[in-house]
Design a protein around this motif. Structure first.
Motif, PDB file in Angstrom:
ATOM      1  N   ASP A   7       0.850  -1.184   0.000  1.00  0.00           N
ATOM      2  CA  ASP A   7       0.000   0.000   0.000  1.00  0.00           C
ATOM      3  C   ASP A   7       0.887   1.235   0.000  1.00  0.00           C
ATOM      4  OD1 ASP A   7       0.949   0.308   2.521  1.00  0.00           O
ATOM      5  OD2 ASP A   7      -0.935  -0.178   3.536  1.00  0.00           O
ATOM      6  N   ASN A   8       0.278   2.434   0.160  1.00  0.00           N
ATOM      7  CA  ASN A   8       1.079   3.645   0.062  1.00  0.00           C
ATOM      8  C   ASN A   8       2.103   3.748   1.196  1.00  0.00           C
ATOM      9  OD1 ASN A   8      -1.600   3.515   0.345  1.00  0.00           O
ATOM     10  ND2 ASN A   8      -2.046   5.662   0.072  1.00  0.00           N
ATOM     11  N   ASN A   9       1.942   2.923   2.244  1.00  0.00           N
ATOM     12  CA  ASN A   9       2.964   2.939   3.306  1.00  0.00           C
ATOM     13  C   ASN A   9       3.997   1.846   3.097  1.00  0.00           C
ATOM     14  OD1 ASN A   9       1.465   4.914   4.586  1.00  0.00           O
ATOM     15  ND2 ASN A   9       0.167   3.337   5.524  1.00  0.00           N
ATOM     16  N   ASN A  10       3.957   1.219   1.927  1.00  0.00           N
ATOM     17  CA  ASN A  10       4.887   0.143   1.607  1.00  0.00           C
ATOM     18  C   ASN A  10       4.797  -1.048   2.548  1.00  0.00           C
ATOM     19  OD1 ASN A  10       5.898   0.953  -0.721  1.00  0.00           O
ATOM     20  ND2 ASN A  10       7.806   1.794   0.101  1.00  0.00           N
ATOM     21  N   GLU A  11       3.638  -1.197   3.164  1.00  0.00           N
ATOM     22  CA  GLU A  11       3.453  -2.341   4.057  1.00  0.00           C
ATOM     23  C   GLU A  11       3.154  -3.577   3.206  1.00  0.00           C
ATOM     24  OE1 GLU A  11      -0.053  -3.829   7.039  1.00  0.00           O
ATOM     25  OE2 GLU A  11       0.028  -1.748   6.393  1.00  0.00           O
ATOM     26  N   SER A  12       3.856  -4.682   3.487  1.00  0.00           N
ATOM     27  CA  SER A  12       3.654  -5.871   2.670  1.00  0.00           C
ATOM     28  C   SER A  12       2.253  -6.431   2.889  1.00  0.00           C
ATOM     29  CB  SER A  12       4.673  -6.933   3.065  1.00  0.00           C
ATOM     30  OG  SER A  12       4.405  -8.097   2.343  1.00  0.00           O
ATOM     31  N   LYS A  13       1.593  -6.828   1.801  1.00  0.00           N
ATOM     32  CA  LYS A  13       0.231  -7.348   1.939  1.00  0.00           C
ATOM     33  C   LYS A  13       0.171  -8.755   1.379  1.00  0.00           C
ATOM     34  CE  LYS A  13      -2.345  -3.206   2.173  1.00  0.00           C
ATOM     35  NZ  LYS A  13      -3.465  -2.439   1.798  1.00  0.00           N
ATOM     36  N   GLU A  14       0.761  -9.669   2.091  1.00  0.00           N
ATOM     37  CA  GLU A  14       0.727 -11.041   1.624  1.00  0.00           C
ATOM     38  C   GLU A  14      -0.518 -11.728   2.157  1.00  0.00           C
ATOM     39  OE1 GLU A  14       4.404 -13.423   1.527  1.00  0.00           O
ATOM     40  OE2 GLU A  14       5.180 -11.633   2.526  1.00  0.00           O
ATOM     41  N   ASN A  15      -0.963 -12.712   1.392  1.00  0.00           N
ATOM     42  CA  ASN A  15      -2.031 -13.587   1.836  1.00  0.00           C
ATOM     43  C   ASN A  15      -3.257 -12.855   2.373  1.00  0.00           C
ATOM     44  OD1 ASN A  15      -0.458 -15.763   1.144  1.00  0.00           O
ATOM     45  ND2 ASN A  15       0.588 -15.700   3.130  1.00  0.00           N
ATOM     46  N   LEU A  16      -3.782 -12.001   1.553  1.00  0.00           N
ATOM     47  CA  LEU A  16      -5.044 -11.365   1.912  1.00  0.00           C
ATOM     48  C   LEU A  16      -6.188 -12.309   1.546  1.00  0.00           C
ATOM     49  CD1 LEU A  16      -4.328  -7.754   0.644  1.00  0.00           C
ATOM     50  CD2 LEU A  16      -4.015  -8.675   2.934  1.00  0.00           C
ATOM     51  N   GLY A  17      -7.343 -12.075   2.153  1.00  0.00           N
ATOM     52  CA  GLY A  17      -8.489 -12.956   1.867  1.00  0.00           C
ATOM     53  C   GLY A  17      -9.403 -12.329   0.827  1.00  0.00           C
TER      54      GLY A  17
END
Ligand code: SF4
Length: 450
Positions: A7-17
């Motif tokens: 996201d815009n904060n560069n937070e990793s978004k793995e394995n979303l549902g």
């Protein structure tokens, strides 16, 4: 294509549902499976409840009444989820997305994106941009000129699966919204389809159902027609069984009957042949391209070339201007053709269609009465038709095992659901079953060795 969204904060978004709610026809059900497969490739895991999802997609249908209203109310139910999960994004695909395009975004502020029926394969890209840029997106342009190139992407294809061969429709029946929501007709290439079916066979698939709004107007870029495609799949692949749906009566020809007759071992003797009405004047107002007599001539040809064929149909009752006498022609057609299965609907006006502007619309009460009469007539004929299977030996492809009852079930080549005693070792096998008892919708039997 493995990619993690940030996201815009560069937070990793793995394995979303991801949760997809699906409305409408088999095409939509199949599209949902495709969406899950595409999203899985970019680390979205399917979840079974919207409460567990970070991405919710409504795969919508325009066929029912008030389709936009239904999208509104479903999105409204997710309002609190959106408050409690800042990651949650909500999109609408399918026919309502195609039809309403950017209007949906302004009408339903909770929505993050809208995509049309030609943009399914762009879903990973759309979702990536939604998360990365946090901006709303609409992608609902028809790609009339682009070749129809996809690969069947079923996550768990099982024993029997669907394979899209065409999309869209050029027929413009006056009651139907499909040409407006699925675009002009396009066909996949014959070579790609052969590869696709071969790879499904390698994954354990025994039966494919070739799928399209109007499969028998299939035309590959090499000029091959539907009958050629059927024959090539029957002869050049190791698939055990082939079915297809939906075929248009006006395009059902002698050549197709010949191919079915020549390849009886693989092409199932079940044909869904939507008639819509039994009266020639109504058929003309529907722009179906055939009369009652022409339809009956095709049925006769099919019965001659494909002995034991099982026929099903779609019927619309209460089309604008349909008189009592014209409706009676539909009732008599049921008896004449002897359909084993009937799918019947009350006419309801669809956006953009010609029939929606016809002035002689029937009342809801008239339509409901005719629908009840039609089902009652079909009930009278369907049970005796099912009874003819008693004592026959049918080839059944076993699909399910029920531990509690110790029974298995599967479909015969005539598309009849057959239950009989057996274990899970039979799943995926084709066995001979003698029918001992017929019910209106199912058959019961016992396995026999031939
Ligand atoms: S009813 Fe079938 S053939 Fe007619 S326009 Fe709709 S999809 Fe096409």
């Amino acid at each position: 294509m493995q990619e993690n969204f940030t996201d815009n904060n560069n937070e990793s978004k793995e394995n979303l549902g991801v949760y997809i709610s699906t409305y409408g026809c088999q095409m939509n059900v199949n599209d949902t499976d495709r969406m899950y497969s595409l999203l899985e490739m970019v680390n979205f895991n399917p979840v079974s409840r919207p409460e567990d999802a970070d991405l919710i997609i409504i795969n919508s249908c325009s066929v029912r009444e008030k389709p936009v209203h239904k999208v509104h109310s479903e999105v409204g139910r997710y309002k609190n989820l959106k408050k409690s999960n800042s990651k949650l994004r909500i999109g609408v695909g399918g026919c309502v997305g195609q039809q309403e395009k950017k209007n949906l975004l302004s009408d339903v502020p909770l929505l993050d994106f809208v995509f049309g029926t030609d943009a399914i394969d762009e879903l990973p890209d759309i979702v990536e941009k939604i998360y990365r840029n946090d901006q709303k997106i609409v992608r609902a342009r028809f790609e009339h000129q682009k070749p129809y190139q996809i690969q069947t992407l079923n996550r768990n294809p099982g024993i029997s699966t669907f394979v899209n061969i065409t999309k869209g429709c050029d027929n413009f029946c006056t009651f139907c919204v499909v040409p407006f929501t699925r675009g002009r007709e396009r066909s996949r290439s014959l070579n790609e389809l052969v590869k696709d079916v071969n790879s499904l066979v390698q994954r354990g698939v025994k039966e494919v159902t070739l799928l399209g709004q109007n499969v028998n107007s299939y035309k590959s870029e090499c000029g091959a027609h539907f009958s050629k495609l059927l024959e090539v799949l029957a002869q050049d692949t190791d698939i055990e069984r082939i079915r297809y749906t939906t075929s248009h009566p006006k395009d059902f020809d002698q050549e197709l009957c010949d191919v079915m007759a020549r390849n009886r071992e693989k092409i199932c003797e079940y044909i869904h042949l939507p008639v819509q009405s039994g009266n020639s004047e109504v058929l003309a107002r529907m722009n179906r391209g055939y009369s009652r007599k022409e339809y009956l001539d095709k049925v006769l040809m099919i019965k001659n070339f494909v002995p034991g064929v099982s026929l099903s149909t779609d019927i619309i009752v209460g089309f604008p201007g349909e008189t009592e006498e014209q409706f009676e022609d539909t009732l008599s057609l049921l008896e004449e053709v002897e359909y084993e299965t009937l799918f019947a609907f009350k006419y309801s006006p669809r956006p953009f269609t010609k029939a929606a502007k016809f002035e002689d619309q029937l009342s809801e009460q008239q339509k409901s009465e005719r629908l009840n009469q039609l089902f009652a007539k079909h009930d009278e004929i369907a049970f005796p038709l099912a009874k003819k299977y008693e004592g026959q030996i049918l080839k059944v492809l076993v699909e399910k095992h029920n531990l509690e009852t110790g029974k298995v079930n599967g479909r015969s080549t005539q598309n009849k659901l057959v239950h009989f005693s057996g274990g899970s070792d039979l799943i995926g096998k084709t066995v001979s079953v003698e029918i001992t008892e017929a019910f209106p919708q199912t058959l019961r039997g016992k396995r026999v060795e031939l």
